[in-house]
Design a protein around this motif. Structure first.
Motif, PDB file in Angstrom:
ATOM      1  N   MET A   1       0.856  -1.196   0.000  1.00  0.00           N
ATOM      2  CA  MET A   1       0.000   0.000   0.000  1.00  0.00           C
ATOM      3  C   MET A   1       0.887   1.239   0.000  1.00  0.00           C
ATOM      4  O   MET A   1       1.948   1.273   0.619  1.00  0.00           O
ATOM      5  N   ASN A   2       0.433   2.278  -0.684  1.00  0.00           N
ATOM      6  CA  ASN A   2       1.187   3.514  -0.800  1.00  0.00           C
ATOM      7  C   ASN A   2       0.964   4.360   0.451  1.00  0.00           C
ATOM      8  O   ASN A   2       0.245   5.345   0.439  1.00  0.00           O
ATOM      9  N   ASP A   3       1.583   3.968   1.581  1.00  0.00           N
ATOM     10  CA  ASP A   3       1.355   4.660   2.845  1.00  0.00           C
ATOM     11  C   ASP A   3       2.659   5.209   3.394  1.00  0.00           C
ATOM     12  O   ASP A   3       3.753   4.746   3.079  1.00  0.00           O
ATOM     13  N   ARG A   4       2.531   6.179   4.263  1.00  0.00           N
ATOM     14  CA  ARG A   4       3.673   6.753   4.964  1.00  0.00           C
ATOM     15  C   ARG A   4       3.210   7.076   6.379  1.00  0.00           C
ATOM     16  O   ARG A   4       2.065   7.450   6.579  1.00  0.00           O
ATOM     17  N   PRO A   5       4.073   6.900   7.377  1.00  0.00           N
ATOM     18  CA  PRO A   5       3.647   7.192   8.740  1.00  0.00           C
ATOM     19  C   PRO A   5       3.111   8.603   8.870  1.00  0.00           C
ATOM     20  O   PRO A   5       3.656   9.554   8.307  1.00  0.00           O
ATOM     21  N   ALA A   6       1.989   8.734   9.561  1.00  0.00           N
ATOM     22  CA  ALA A   6       1.365  10.037   9.755  1.00  0.00           C
ATOM     23  C   ALA A   6       2.143  10.850  10.783  1.00  0.00           C
ATOM     24  O   ALA A   6       2.918  10.313  11.564  1.00  0.00           O
ATOM     25  N   PRO A   7       1.971  12.157  10.782  1.00  0.00           N
ATOM     26  CA  PRO A   7       2.634  12.982  11.797  1.00  0.00           C
ATOM     27  C   PRO A   7       2.085  12.688  13.194  1.00  0.00           C
ATOM     28  O   PRO A   7       1.067  12.032  13.352  1.00  0.00           O
ATOM     29  N   ARG A   8       2.769  13.204  14.216  1.00  0.00           N
ATOM     30  CA  ARG A   8       2.308  12.990  15.589  1.00  0.00           C
ATOM     31  C   ARG A   8       0.914  13.572  15.745  1.00  0.00           C
ATOM     32  O   ARG A   8       0.610  14.647  15.274  1.00  0.00           O
ATOM     33  N   ARG A   9       0.046  12.841  16.438  1.00  0.00           N
ATOM     34  CA  ARG A   9      -1.341  13.270  16.569  1.00  0.00           C
ATOM     35  C   ARG A   9      -1.469  14.557  17.376  1.00  0.00           C
ATOM     36  O   ARG A   9      -2.474  15.239  17.271  1.00  0.00           O
ATOM     37  N   THR A  10      -0.464  14.887  18.157  1.00  0.00           N
ATOM     38  CA  THR A  10      -0.538  16.090  18.993  1.00  0.00           C
ATOM     39  C   THR A  10      -0.233  17.355  18.191  1.00  0.00           C
ATOM     40  O   THR A  10      -0.448  18.447  18.675  1.00  0.00           O
ATOM     41  N   ALA A  11       0.287  17.208  16.960  1.00  0.00           N
ATOM     42  CA  ALA A  11       0.667  18.365  16.162  1.00  0.00           C
ATOM     43  C   ALA A  11      -0.271  18.521  14.973  1.00  0.00           C
ATOM     44  O   ALA A  11      -0.692  17.541  14.375  1.00  0.00           O
ATOM     45  N   LYS A  12      -0.586  19.750  14.650  1.00  0.00           N
ATOM     46  CA  LYS A  12      -1.376  20.012  13.465  1.00  0.00           C
ATOM     47  C   LYS A  12      -0.471  19.901  12.238  1.00  0.00           C
ATOM     48  O   LYS A  12       0.634  20.451  12.234  1.00  0.00           O
ATOM     49  N   PRO A  13      -0.920  19.231  11.185  1.00  0.00           N
ATOM     50  CA  PRO A  13      -0.090  19.158   9.980  1.00  0.00           C
ATOM     51  C   PRO A  13       0.031  20.520   9.314  1.00  0.00           C
ATOM     52  O   PRO A  13      -0.880  21.346   9.356  1.00  0.00           O
ATOM     53  N   ASN A  14       1.180  20.742   8.703  1.00  0.00           N
ATOM     54  CA  ASN A  14       1.448  21.965   7.964  1.00  0.00           C
ATOM     55  C   ASN A  14       0.908  21.783   6.548  1.00  0.00           C
ATOM     56  O   ASN A  14       1.408  20.956   5.784  1.00  0.00           O
TER      57      ASN A  14
ATOM     58  N   LEU B   1      -8.391  23.702  11.623  1.00  0.00           N
ATOM     59  CA  LEU B   1      -7.938  22.337  11.878  1.00  0.00           C
ATOM     60  C   LEU B   1      -6.438  22.136  11.693  1.00  0.00           C
ATOM     61  O   LEU B   1      -5.841  21.275  12.346  1.00  0.00           O
ATOM     62  N   PHE B   2      -5.827  22.921  10.784  1.00  0.00           N
ATOM     63  CA  PHE B   2      -4.435  22.685  10.413  1.00  0.00           C
ATOM     64  C   PHE B   2      -3.627  23.979  10.490  1.00  0.00           C
ATOM     65  O   PHE B   2      -4.189  25.067  10.601  1.00  0.00           O
ATOM     66  N   GLU B   3      -2.314  23.829  10.442  1.00  0.00           N
ATOM     67  CA  GLU B   3      -1.442  24.985  10.231  1.00  0.00           C
ATOM     68  C   GLU B   3      -1.442  25.235   8.729  1.00  0.00           C
ATOM     69  O   GLU B   3      -0.718  24.590   7.964  1.00  0.00           O
ATOM     70  N   THR B   4      -2.270  26.182   8.292  1.00  0.00           N
ATOM     71  CA  THR B   4      -2.579  26.307   6.874  1.00  0.00           C
ATOM     72  C   THR B   4      -2.008  27.584   6.274  1.00  0.00           C
ATOM     73  O   THR B   4      -2.216  28.681   6.808  1.00  0.00           O
ATOM     74  N   ALA B   5      -1.304  27.430   5.154  1.00  0.00           N
ATOM     75  CA  ALA B   5      -0.826  28.559   4.362  1.00  0.00           C
ATOM     76  C   ALA B   5      -1.722  28.673   3.134  1.00  0.00           C
ATOM     77  O   ALA B   5      -1.767  27.758   2.304  1.00  0.00           O
TER      78      ALA B   5
END
Length: 335
Positions: free
Chosen positions: A1-14, A32-36
């Motif tokens: 499967m084309n997967d990659r470990p997700a970021p830490r659940r305590t941090a909002k993804p950039n 919900l996210f650190e959004t640019a």
């Protein structure tokens, strides 16, 4: 499967968004996210895309962003998700993303009715010469009703050839049946008999045969190496004299030079176009043709559709950030 470990659940993804989306979508992303965001809506240059991919956990591109193998190779190790806004994914090199273990998602299904509605408008508008009538009034040259003025062609009884009978092709068939069109289709695989009966559609195994039979041809297949340029000069020449070509799918399905030549010569009776090879540039020859209705790539341009697409993007990011497989993950070879 084309997967990659997700970021830490305590941090909002950039998250980097390449184009200006609806305010409600951008507001929810910012919560919900650190959004640019790209509030000025100027398409990102290649250099700007590269910089974004070197720092973002998630890139949210649109169909106008070409995410090729070189850009993916230059991405930072943190980039784990390309959550594309739109159903098409031919602007993303899926093999390169898979090699980097970057998940790709899209927003399937939300623009089906919108694109089918616009397609039907073109199917009606081109043979009834709506562009010519509108232009006549705008120029102040209409002299009143006359028995022989702006005579078009009726739809009932004409053969509509649908190339690509997926979600959008079927939605067009559903609408076209109400207008009395004889619906025929070409697809890689024949639909079940029950589905054909529901749409009143007849399968034509050969694309060449479908083109030769159809009064109106409408394209609804994705771009792929095998499909690019499939409506070429030879196939256009083999179409019925006076036939109409509708393209709300992908510009590279059609040889536009050959199409323009056939429109100028009168071999094609008209065209309805929502996509062009070098957008936003539109060939001046197309603009000058009175028997062409040209639209600025608005097949999916409804408030409802764009909101739903944004919601799908957000859902895909949230699933990925929580360590789960996103619901709209694109699997290479299955698009």
């Amino acid at each position: 499967m084309n997967d990659r470990p997700a970021p830490r659940r305590t941090a909002k993804p950039n998250v980097v968004v390449t184009r200006h989306l609806l305010p409600s979508v951008e507001a929810r992303m910012s919560e919900l996210f650190e959004t640019a965001l790209n509030l000025d809506d100027v398409p990102m240059s290649r250099d700007r895309l590269e910089r974004a991919m070197q720092t973002a956990d998630v890139l949210v591109p649109t169909v106008t962003d070409r995410i090729d193998a070189d850009l993916i190779a230059a991405a930072g190790p943190q980039l784990g998700l390309i959550a594309s806004f739109g159903a098409g994914v031919d602007h993303i090199d899926l093999a390169a993303a898979r090699a980097r273990k970057i998940i790709v998602t899209n927003t399937p299904g939300v623009f089906t009715d919108d694109t089918a509605d616009l397609t039907m408008a073109l199917i009606i508008g081109v043979p009834r010469r709506l562009r010519e009538g509108t232009s006549l009034i705008r120029r102040g040259e209409w002299t009143g009703w006359a028995p022989g003025a702006l005579l078009g062609r009726k739809l009932s009884g004409k053969v509509l050839g649908i190339v690509g009978m997926g979600r959008i092709g079927q939605a067009v068939a559903f609408r076209a049946r109400a207008f009395g069109l004889d619906i025929r289709y070409h697809n890689r695989h024949r639909l079940p008999e029950a589905v054909e009966t529901m749409f009143g559609a007849t399968w034509v195994e050969s694309l060449d045969d479908l083109l030769a039979q159809s009064d109106i041809v409408t394209l609804h297949c994705p771009s792929s190496p095998g499909a690019k340029g499939m409506i070429d000069a030879a196939r256009i020449a083999a179409m019925k004299p006076g036939a109409i070509l509708i393209n709300t799918a992908r510009a590279d399905l059609v040889d536009y030079d050959a199409m323009i030549g056939a429109l100028e010569s009168g071999h094609l009776g008209g065209a309805g176009l929502d996509v062009f090879p070098e957008e936003p540039r539109v060939d001046e020859r197309i603009v000058a043709l009175p028997n062409v209705i040209a639209q600025p790539h608005i097949g999916s341009a409804t408030i409802e559709g764009r909101e739903q697409a944004g919601e799908k993007v957000i859902a895909n990011i949230r699933f990925w950030a929580d360590g789960h497989r996103p619901p709209d993950q694109v699997l290479e070879g299955l698009v």
